[in-house]
Design an enzyme around this catalytic site. Structure first.
Site, PDB file in Angstrom:
ATOM      1  N   PHE A  74       9.647  46.390  -5.536  1.00 12.16           N
ATOM      2  CA  PHE A  74       8.285  46.109  -5.082  1.00 12.16           C
ATOM      3  C   PHE A  74       7.433  47.293  -5.501  1.00 12.16           C
ATOM      4  O   PHE A  74       7.704  48.433  -5.102  1.00 12.16           O
ATOM      5  CB  PHE A  74       8.223  45.975  -3.553  1.00 12.16           C
ATOM      6  CG  PHE A  74       6.803  45.881  -3.021  1.00 12.16           C
ATOM      7  CD1 PHE A  74       6.267  44.661  -2.653  1.00 12.16           C
ATOM      8  CD2 PHE A  74       5.998  47.011  -2.919  1.00 12.16           C
ATOM      9  CE1 PHE A  74       4.951  44.567  -2.191  1.00 12.16           C
ATOM     10  CE2 PHE A  74       4.689  46.929  -2.456  1.00 12.16           C
ATOM     11  CZ  PHE A  74       4.165  45.707  -2.092  1.00 12.16           C
ATOM     12  N   GLU A  75       6.420  47.023  -6.287  1.00 12.07           N
ATOM     13  CA  GLU A  75       5.483  48.091  -6.660  1.00 12.07           C
ATOM     14  C   GLU A  75       4.144  47.458  -6.941  1.00 12.07           C
ATOM     15  O   GLU A  75       4.084  46.388  -7.555  1.00 12.07           O
ATOM     16  CB  GLU A  75       5.880  48.744  -8.002  1.00 12.07           C
ATOM     17  CG  GLU A  75       7.073  49.596  -8.032  1.00 12.07           C
ATOM     18  CD  GLU A  75       7.301  50.241  -9.414  1.00 12.07           C
ATOM     19  OE1 GLU A  75       7.042  49.618 -10.453  1.00 12.07           O
ATOM     20  OE2 GLU A  75       7.726  51.396  -9.419  1.00 12.07           O
ATOM     21  N   ILE A  76       3.084  48.110  -6.491  1.00  8.18           N
ATOM     22  CA  ILE A  76       1.743  47.751  -6.963  1.00  8.18           C
ATOM     23  C   ILE A  76       1.201  49.039  -7.556  1.00  8.18           C
ATOM     24  O   ILE A  76       1.148  50.061  -6.860  1.00  8.18           O
ATOM     25  CB  ILE A  76       0.850  47.232  -5.824  1.00  8.18           C
ATOM     26  CG1 ILE A  76       1.523  46.041  -5.120  1.00  8.18           C
ATOM     27  CG2 ILE A  76      -0.525  46.832  -6.356  1.00  8.18           C
ATOM     28  CD1 ILE A  76       0.753  45.465  -3.952  1.00  8.18           C
ATOM     29  N   HIS A  78      10.384  56.826 -11.325  1.00  7.03           N
ATOM     30  CA  HIS A  78       8.995  56.580 -10.896  1.00  7.03           C
ATOM     31  C   HIS A  78       8.649  57.506  -9.738  1.00  7.03           C
ATOM     32  O   HIS A  78       7.568  58.085  -9.695  1.00  7.03           O
ATOM     33  CB  HIS A  78       8.818  55.129 -10.441  1.00  7.03           C
ATOM     34  CG  HIS A  78       8.728  54.147 -11.562  1.00  7.03           C
ATOM     35  ND1 HIS A  78       8.347  52.841 -11.388  1.00  7.03           N
ATOM     36  CD2 HIS A  78       8.968  54.278 -12.893  1.00  7.03           C
ATOM     37  CE1 HIS A  78       8.346  52.207 -12.562  1.00  7.03           C
ATOM     38  NE2 HIS A  78       8.738  53.063 -13.473  1.00  7.03           N
TER      39      HIS A  78
END
Ligand SMILES: Nc1nc2c(ncn2[C@@H]2O[C@H](COP(=O)(O)OP(=O)(O)OP(=O)(O)O)[C@@H](O)[C@H]2O)c(=O)[nH]1
Ligand SMILES: [Mg+2]
Length: 427
Positions: free
Chosen positions: A299-301, A336
């Site tokens: 999950f990443e925005i 990241h």
């Protein structure tokens, strides 16, 4: 003549004052040597962040005294759909790396995200694959959204062994990590997947016109209505990266990543953000080692400009050249995370606690949104070390990763019971 000098020497009887003076001079000399040695060690250039590497308890506590206050988005719930759709939108896309065989999994993820969010905003879906998508995949995914769908074949140069990799060393790593039970340690495609998610997804020309991405994997669940546009929220608040779980994973897959990152910090100190906060990822009781906390990156925005930046790519190339995606099994999550910690201010990172989400055995469900969510609220520490296998010898930090990130009152414990004062059920 010799005799006379020698006999003179024999006759020499030093006074007590003289002896003391010689003793003090000797001691001072030894102390100076020790001091110079200690200073030399302390100022070693390989320790790029001396203040963090040497974090003692007091400094560590001071760093964590102030609780980080994530911003609270305002709701669009009562805004009519036509008004919502007429608003200027951020240039954003939902992106998914997925196999044809995972059609059912991606259908599940799409159903969830469309129902909870995207049917109102219609952000395009962009699917990536290392082989062409088949017609069944295309038809079934298109069927689940009113938004545009794009199907992208990943270029071979983004999904193949780079020429500087020693193949026999790579094969040994596959055998070794497979044998010791590191998850998917033996799987070649998994290495390409991690490397692509680390350094290539944002390079594909299809994303050139976009500023934001939301990563969606097959088989994930979204449990809560999302009554606002997270992309607009990020854009308006100058955020660059949003996450929803902050956890430990099996550190045997990336044993050299921290050392290489320290070397990078030593070589490129000018690239480190002046407000970078490393305190929450440094194990102050383990000689300034990385505590392995990481944003769970399925999950990443995020801001594509951040990943496209020269800074991020200098870091990615530096790490990639050393071969850890193949000689070890570097994950995109720790990579990241380290990049976000080093190159952004913490204020540019957001914890989407309100987005109820599940990926496999990891789940997070907010507590105060009963009217919007169909999940049992989870405590903050819920997913802390679920993914660390018993056989992994890694040290676990005293506080869960998300508490370390939040800091302040989130770390306070009851003196008698040792329990945290705040469970996270109010958050
Ligand atoms: N097209 C394509 N997608 C892949 C490939 N490998 C992984 N993916 C995608 O990346 C996602 C994550 O990979 P997984 O192997 O499930 O990794 P994970 O979720 O970290 O690990 P698990 O917990 O074991 O599922 C998969 O669900 C796929 O959507 C591949 O070789 N080709
Ligand atoms: Mg998976």
């Amino acid at each position: 003549m010799f005799d006379s000098v020698y006999s003179q020497y024999l006759r020499f009887r030093p006074s007590r004052v003289y002896t003391r003076a010689v003793q003090w001079a000797g001691l001072t000399f030894v102390a100076l040597i020790v001091l110079v040695f200690a200073l030399h060690r302390h100022l070693q250039p390989s320790v790029a962040t001396p203040s963090y590497a040497a974090l003692n308890d007091a400094v560590y506590q001071a760093h964590n005294q102030i609780a980080f206050q994530p911003l609270v988005p305002s709701s669009d719930k009562d805004v009519p759909l036509e008004v919502l759709r007429a608003r200027p939108k951020p240039k954003a896309a939902l992106i998914s790396l997925v196999r044809n065989s995972e059609i059912e999994g991606i259908e599940l993820s799409m159903r969830h995200l469309e129902a909870r969010f995207n049917h109102k905003y219609n952000y395009p879906w962009i699917f990536f694959n290392d082989v062409p998508f088949d017609d069944d995949f295309k038809a079934r995914t298109k069927n689940l959204t009113n938004a545009e769908c794009h199907y992208v074949l990943i270029p071979e140069e983004h999904w193949s062994l780079p020429p500087w990799i020693d193949e026999s060393r790579f094969i040994s790593s596959l055998e070794y990590l497979g044998a010791i039970g590191v998850g998917k340690g033996w799987m070649i495609s998994y290495r390409h997947m991690c490397r692509w998610n680390s350094g290539f997804f944002y390079k594909h020309p299809i994303l050139d016109d976009y500023d934001w991405y939301w990563r969606v994997e097959p088989d994930v669940h979204f449990f809560c209505d999302i009554d606002y546009d997270p992309f607009a929220f990020m854009e308006e608040n100058n955020l660059k990266y949003g996450f929803n779980m902050n956890i430990l994973d099996d550190a045997r897959s990336f044993p050299s990543m921290w050392r290489q990152t320290q070397e990078f910090m030593g070589d490129y100190p000018e690239l480190i953000h002046p407000d970078a906060d490393l305190s929450w990822i440094i194990d102050h009781r383990n000689d300034g080692e990385y505590n392995n906390c990481q944003f769970f990156s399925n999950f990443e925005i995020g801001s594509l400009d951040f990943f496209r930046s020269k800074t991020y790519n200098t870091y990615f190339d530096y790490i990639d050249r050393k071969g850890g995606f193949f000689y070890e099994r570097f994950g995109d999550a720790p990579l990241h995370t380290l990049a976000i910690v080093l190159f952004l201010s913490k204020k540019e990172t957001h914890f989407f606690r309100d987005i109820g989400y599940q990926h496999d055995i990891n789940r997070q469900c907010p507590a105060n949104l009963f009217d919007k969510c169909s999940c049992e609220p989870t405590v903050l520490d819920e997913n802390f070390y679920k993914l660390v296998p018993m056989e992994s010898p890694q040290k676990k930090p005293d506080d869960s990763c998300i508490r370390l990130w939040l800091g302040g009152e989130w770390l306070d414990k009851d003196e008698k019971t040792g329990e945290y004062l705040k469970s996270g059920y109010s958050f």
